[in-house]
Scaffold this motif. Structure first.
Motif, PDB file in Angstrom:
ATOM      1  N   ASP A  79       1.040  -1.082   0.058  1.00 30.61           N
ATOM      2  CA  ASP A  79       0.158   0.096  -0.117  1.00 30.61           C
ATOM      3  C   ASP A  79       0.942   1.497  -0.153  1.00 30.61           C
ATOM      4  O   ASP A  79       1.587   1.444   1.095  1.00 30.61           O
ATOM      5  N   PHE A  80       0.941   1.708  -1.076  1.00 28.92           N
ATOM      6  CA  PHE A  80       1.934   2.780  -1.390  1.00 28.92           C
ATOM      7  C   PHE A  80       1.681   4.214  -0.520  1.00 28.92           C
ATOM      8  O   PHE A  80       2.574   4.903  -0.051  1.00 28.92           O
ATOM      9  N   SER A  81       0.274   4.290  -0.072  1.00 28.19           N
ATOM     10  CA  SER A  81      -0.105   5.717   0.772  1.00 28.19           C
ATOM     11  C   SER A  81       0.600   5.320   2.204  1.00 28.19           C
ATOM     12  O   SER A  81       0.934   6.367   2.945  1.00 28.19           O
ATOM     13  N   SER A  82       0.290   4.126   2.594  1.00 24.59           N
ATOM     14  CA  SER A  82       0.965   3.900   4.094  1.00 24.59           C
ATOM     15  C   SER A  82       2.316   3.082   4.253  1.00 24.59           C
ATOM     16  O   SER A  82       2.893   3.540   5.400  1.00 24.59           O
ATOM     17  N   GLY A  83       2.645   2.407   3.184  1.00 19.85           N
ATOM     18  CA  GLY A  83       3.747   1.749   3.355  1.00 19.85           C
ATOM     19  C   GLY A  83       3.660   0.449   4.079  1.00 19.85           C
ATOM     20  O   GLY A  83       4.716  -0.076   4.827  1.00 19.85           O
ATOM     21  N   GLN A  84       2.581  -0.247   4.009  1.00 12.73           N
ATOM     22  CA  GLN A  84       2.320  -1.505   4.735  1.00 12.73           C
ATOM     23  C   GLN A  84       2.298  -2.518   3.422  1.00 12.73           C
ATOM     24  O   GLN A  84       1.672  -2.294   2.540  1.00 12.73           O
ATOM     25  N   VAL A  85       2.812  -3.683   3.788  1.00 13.96           N
ATOM     26  CA  VAL A  85       2.966  -4.875   2.904  1.00 13.96           C
ATOM     27  C   VAL A  85       1.622  -5.492   2.833  1.00 13.96           C
ATOM     28  O   VAL A  85       1.024  -5.755   4.047  1.00 13.96           O
ATOM     29  N   ILE A  86       1.049  -5.461   1.744  1.00 14.97           N
ATOM     30  CA  ILE A  86      -0.501  -6.160   1.564  1.00 14.97           C
ATOM     31  C   ILE A  86      -0.495  -7.343   1.004  1.00 14.97           C
ATOM     32  O   ILE A  86      -1.632  -7.905   0.967  1.00 14.97           O
ATOM     33  N   GLY A  87       0.609  -7.757   0.335  1.00 14.76           N
ATOM     34  CA  GLY A  87       0.412  -8.874  -0.488  1.00 14.76           C
ATOM     35  C   GLY A  87       1.100  -9.954   0.262  1.00 14.76           C
ATOM     36  O   GLY A  87       1.999  -9.790   1.026  1.00 14.76           O
ATOM     37  N   PRO A  88       1.038 -11.521  -0.279  1.00 15.11           N
ATOM     38  CA  PRO A  88       1.702 -12.341   0.268  1.00 15.11           C
ATOM     39  C   PRO A  88       3.308 -12.319   0.016  1.00 15.11           C
ATOM     40  O   PRO A  88       3.601 -11.751  -1.141  1.00 15.11           O
ATOM     41  N   CYS A  89       4.130 -12.691   0.695  1.00 18.10           N
ATOM     42  CA  CYS A  89       5.663 -12.683   0.389  1.00 18.10           C
ATOM     43  C   CYS A  89       6.090 -14.153   0.745  1.00 18.10           C
ATOM     44  O   CYS A  89       6.723 -14.132   1.846  1.00 18.10           O
TER      45      CYS A  89
END
Ligand SMILES: [Zn+2]
Length: 323
Positions: A79-89
């Motif tokens: 999520d580029f607005s917050s900087g949180q990873v939202i997809g699996p890794c």
């Protein structure tokens, strides 16, 4: 005299975290790397990235640079607005959900931008690398995984939920090999480093060819992409076949993208490009054979130019996009 303005970039890779200080002309003023230790999980990795942020600020202070902001590239959708990873890794346990941006802003008291690593690489290659000045660019990186980024008019195209550009999971065979994302027939299931070495192993399991016998010293488990390139240089037919097939697979996936987006430039980077020059032209011919004539007429297919620096240079450029 006031301190020289620079930006700091961190690129979290599967094996190493690469980081540096870069000026506004794309010159790397400082570069370092540390092992990612992804197997230790998300919390130690977040500590490492925070420490690297502090390390870069200290380095900048010692050299009279003023760090304007920090950019971070990471595997997974962000999520580029917050900087949180939202997809699996898949490579880093527990990384999905990690609030990289919030953690770093609190610790470093600095503007921080976080994006997918391949998006960052695409931005760097568009501003300072192989696609400098091109209005529309598709960048693909072929290594441990297959990543992609799309830059249109100088800006990363992120899509409705920050998940655009996942070239590795474009299907090339509707009933094909299982992919680690849970689908089947994805480009990554054929072209990641482990997929490529896996295809070599299938072909040599009944008996090593003379070139592989020599480069692997008789042990198939020694096989890596570098060893495959060594065997190719010795004109090994299996190495040749697997690399030819890899070019076809990448060409099929990219022909679809070229028909969809009609980009000016396709940039190809990652470990797969470290072999001979033949692969780039083979991928390019496959794209041109399969895509519309009008879609390839103004197309350049080029090798990435910034190497291991691309990820952290591009991460640093994320802040410029926000100015
Ligand atoms: Zn997939």
């Amino acid at each position: 005299m006031s301190d020289k303005p620079v930006y700091a970039g961190i690129d979290i890779g599967a094996t190493n975290v690469k980081f540096g200080l870069v000026d506004h002309d794309g010159r790397v003023l400082h570069r370092e790397q540390r092992p990612t230790l992804a197997h230790k999980g998300a919390t130690p990795l977040m500590h490492l990235v925070s420490n690297i942020g502090e390390r870069l600020l200290l380095q900048a202070a010692e050299e009279d640079y003023e760090v304007k902001w920090l950019g971070v590239g990471t595997p997974g959708a962000v999520d580029f607005s917050s900087g949180q990873v939202i997809g699996p890794c898949p490579n880093i346990d527990g990384w999905k959900g990690m609030e990289i941006g919030a953690n770093l802003r609190e610790r470093l008291n600095l503007p921080v931008w976080v994006d997918n690593d391949a998006n960052a690489m695409a931005l760097a290659e568009t501003r300072f690398g192989a696609a400098t000045g091109a209005p529309s660019v598709v960048c693909v990186t072929v290594g441990t995984g297959v990543g992609g980024g799309i830059v249109l008019d100088g800006k990363v195209y992120r899509g409705a939920n920050y998940s655009a550009g996942e070239l590795g999971h474009v299907p090339i065979n509707f009933e094909g090999r299982k992919c680690r994302c849970g689908s089947v027939g994805c480009l990554e299931a054929y072209c990641s480093s482990s997929a490529i070495t896996g295809r070599v192993k299938e072909l040599i399991q009944k008996g090593l060819t003379p070139a592989f016998e020599e480069v692997l010293e008789g042990a198939v488990e020694n096989l890596t992409i570098k060893k495959l390139f060594q065997a190719e240089k010795m004109d090994d037919p299996v190495a040749r076949q697997v690399l030819d097939e890899t070019a076809v697979y990448l060409g099929i996936g990219l022909a679809g993208i070229v028909n969809l987006l009609n980009p000016h430039t396709v940039v190809i980077g990652g470990g797969i490009m470290e072999g001979g020059g033949g692969l780039l032209s083979a991928i390019s011919s496959e794209i041109k054979k399969r895509a519309f004539g009008s879609a390839v007429e103004k197309l350049s297919v080029v090798k990435a130019a910034l190497g291991n620096d691309a990820g952290f240079i591009g991460a640093g450029l994320l802040g410029e996009e926000k100015q």
